[in-house]
Design a protein around this motif. Sequence first.
Motif, mmCIF file in Angstrom:
data_model
loop_
_atom_site.group_PDB
_atom_site.id
_atom_site.type_symbol
_atom_site.label_atom_id
_atom_site.label_comp_id
_atom_site.label_asym_id
_atom_site.label_seq_id
_atom_site.Cartn_x
_atom_site.Cartn_y
_atom_site.Cartn_z
ATOM 1 N N LEU A 40 10.021 15.400 14.595
ATOM 2 C CA LEU A 40 8.823 14.640 14.248
ATOM 3 C C LEU A 40 8.900 14.245 12.773
ATOM 4 O O LEU A 40 9.057 15.087 11.903
ATOM 5 C CB LEU A 40 7.582 15.489 14.503
ATOM 6 N N ALA A 41 8.817 12.944 12.533
ATOM 7 C CA ALA A 41 8.845 12.476 11.147
ATOM 8 C C ALA A 41 7.503 12.803 10.504
ATOM 9 O O ALA A 41 6.454 12.635 11.118
ATOM 10 C CB ALA A 41 9.114 10.974 11.107
ATOM 11 N N ALA A 42 7.544 13.311 9.269
ATOM 12 C CA ALA A 42 6.302 13.611 8.564
ATOM 13 C C ALA A 42 5.584 12.312 8.241
ATOM 14 O O ALA A 42 6.215 11.314 7.911
ATOM 15 C CB ALA A 42 6.613 14.383 7.283
ATOM 16 N N ASP A 43 4.247 12.320 8.334
ATOM 17 C CA ASP A 43 3.491 11.152 7.899
ATOM 18 C C ASP A 43 3.716 10.970 6.404
ATOM 19 O O ASP A 43 3.809 11.948 5.674
ATOM 20 C CB ASP A 43 1.997 11.363 8.165
ATOM 21 N N ALA A 53 0.855 -1.175 0.000
ATOM 22 C CA ALA A 53 0.000 0.000 0.000
ATOM 23 C C ALA A 53 0.891 1.224 0.000
ATOM 24 O O ALA A 53 1.693 1.418 0.910
ATOM 25 C CB ALA A 53 -0.917 0.004 1.223
ATOM 26 N N ALA A 54 0.750 2.027 -1.042
ATOM 27 C CA ALA A 54 1.479 3.293 -1.079
ATOM 28 C C ALA A 54 0.805 4.261 -0.104
ATOM 29 O O ALA A 54 -0.144 3.900 0.589
ATOM 30 C CB ALA A 54 1.476 3.840 -2.495
ATOM 31 N N ALA A 55 1.315 5.476 -0.046
ATOM 32 C CA ALA A 55 0.867 6.408 0.981
ATOM 33 C C ALA A 55 -0.631 6.705 0.937
ATOM 34 O O ALA A 55 -1.250 6.928 1.961
ATOM 35 C CB ALA A 55 1.660 7.701 0.882
ATOM 36 N N ARG A 56 -1.269 6.705 -0.221
ATOM 37 C CA ARG A 56 -2.690 7.039 -0.281
ATOM 38 C C ARG A 56 -3.541 5.885 -0.777
ATOM 39 O O ARG A 56 -4.640 6.081 -1.298
ATOM 40 C CB ARG A 56 -2.893 8.254 -1.190
#
Lengths: 376, 376
Positions: free
Chosen positions: B301-304, A237-240
């Motif tokens: 903080l790592a970005a989502d 699963a990619a980010a979206r």
Amino acid sequence: MSDDDRLARVTLSVVGEPGETRLLNLAADLGPRGLLDALHEQSEERDLFAAVSSRLAEVEPERELEQAARAGIRFVTPSDPEWPQQLGDLATAGALQARGGVPVGLWVKGPLPLTELAGSVAVVGSRSSTSYGERVAGDIAAVVGLAGRVTVSGGAFGIDYASHRGAVSTSSPTAAVLACGADRVYPAAHREMLTYLGREHAVVSEAPLGAAPHRVRFLARNRLIAALTRGTVVVEAAARSGALNTANWAQRLNRFVMGVPGPVTSACSVGIHHLIRTGGATLVTNGEDVLELVAKAGEHLAADPRGPEQARDVLSFTDRQVLDAVPVAVGAHVHSIAKVAGLADAEVRPILDRLEEQGFVEPDEGGWRLGVVART
Amino acid sequence: MSDDDRLARVTLSVVGEPGETRLLNLAADLGPRGLLDALHEQSEERDLFAAVSSRLAEVEPERELEQAARAGIRFVTPSDPEWPQQLGDLATAGALQARGGVPVGLWVKGPLPLTELAGSVAVVGSRSSTSYGERVAGDIAAVVGLAGRVTVSGGAFGIDYASHRGAVSTSSPTAAVLACGADRVYPAAHREMLTYLGREHAVVSEAPLGAAPHRVRFLARNRLIAALTRGTVVVEAAARSGALNTANWAQRLNRFVMGVPGPVTSACSVGIHHLIRTGGATLVTNGEDVLELVAKAGEHLAADPRGPEQARDVLSFTDRQVLDAVPVAVGAHVHSIAKVAGLADAEVRPILDRLEEQGFVEPDEGGWRLGVVART
């Protein structure tokens, strides 16, 4: 009365949108017939669902059922023995992106009874998957199937296709839950597979006959995949990815959410890594890991990973203590080895002789270092 | 008195084994000089450590320090300002495989003061690593280094080597903690790297000069890597990898334990997947993920993970509602789209015209389906 309930549900299925939360909740509160009556009258509900109400006159539920029957499709409702009871959990699970609720019924094509979906496993993921992801998805579905569980997926390109195919590869049952009508084929390239599933297994949809694959219908469909199954495995699963929406529903429904990791350098695994990292999914590496989670406690315990057996495994504790004290690189004398092992020189000497015979140690610089056997 | 304490510690370092728990615990209880006195007398301790006691006469601690100084090696003890205070946590962390306890001192080569290891990160893993694992390890060390933190590893083949090299690639400090004496080179093929680290950074060992790389010494060394650092990242680890021993120590010491996933088809990732799956490690995918964990709350903080921006992101909510209702495959009429969107036909018509101009929808069969822009 049962017939009337069924016809009312058909009508609602045709005029309403899959997963239209407010409508489905009202159908649950008033009963399908009660809701239809309210929509016919001068009522609050009629004003709220003006568009739906205006279409009621067009619907002939008996004809819909006849048309469906001709296409080999049945309409399954909560009063049918085949109804998958687990869908009841949707009543209290709220909504995601304005989609939610228990469907009024399901349109089903194929011989697999929906009751068989109790204990089933969803295997879903990216449409633009890698061959790695497809292989793993197929393997998981095959193993889940051999354990007697149905694999549920969405019939899409990529991971979905590999999951259905993996189940079929072990002659195991599999169900495709579609966003369009059960009589339609989407994507078109999957005509052959979906026809096969509709003949041998099951093709399921909340949308009425002829419904097109609208974007919002995929969101409604994802909640069904999560609700019908005991756990959802996201393979890539990619980010979206839409698969994350399914995982989100599974979480809400207290189903098991599982994720297969991949290379951190692969964009196809970014979404699932984030889910595992933030505690949203349990990492699984194969079908056995999946079965361990979804099975009853104590069944299907996955074996802890073990390295290959090592030659030293057969040695006694004292022999191993001595062997552990033998240097890797340059030979050491008995005295030094005894010191490291915490044993007396006299005790260590015969053990070293024995270890040399077995190839565990070899002479070096007047002492001993690790031999070939111990280094493998 | 301080000198006497230092000399007593040198003597214990030379006669005792690294991480010999009982001896180190006694040294903590009685003080190093107190323990030496007990070993010289007719005492319970002397009987318990007969082998150690018998070697006491051979040791000349002043000479050991002189030899070390000639090799550019210093002996750091708890009374030195350079002492890494975090090692104190070993006092209560118990033992693993009979190894544990606070070392009596550390032999250090190189200009990097050990105090710099507060907040450091261990990056460790398999010796027989893949190029994938080496790349990820190097990247993590580089990012950790750019954030001003020292990367600690074990100087071994594979992931250890890649970690040191990754730190050096961003001119960041890195320390190698060895299982053999700080004056020795193991593995021999790493002579150049270890010489470089000993000249520019730090090479650290609990073992005295000349000590050979015995198998048990790796276990004692692993506890030091875990204890010196704020968190341990395991990059690749097969089922029986020594890196899992380091992770185990990190867990015991309440350090962060992090694991980098890989393909489930790779034997090099089996051990770390098991650790993540069973809750023993947090999944990390890059240096930012590592920094988020080891930094103070709210820093780094790592970005989502986000997918690429999509064209539809710029649309208004209502426009998107309409667009979501447009079918993917075959065109639908205004009426049908309005129904799916839950809006009035009259409201939807002008929006569809606008979406067509922007390429989001395109005419099809007298209606609209998704256009090129919406499909990317």
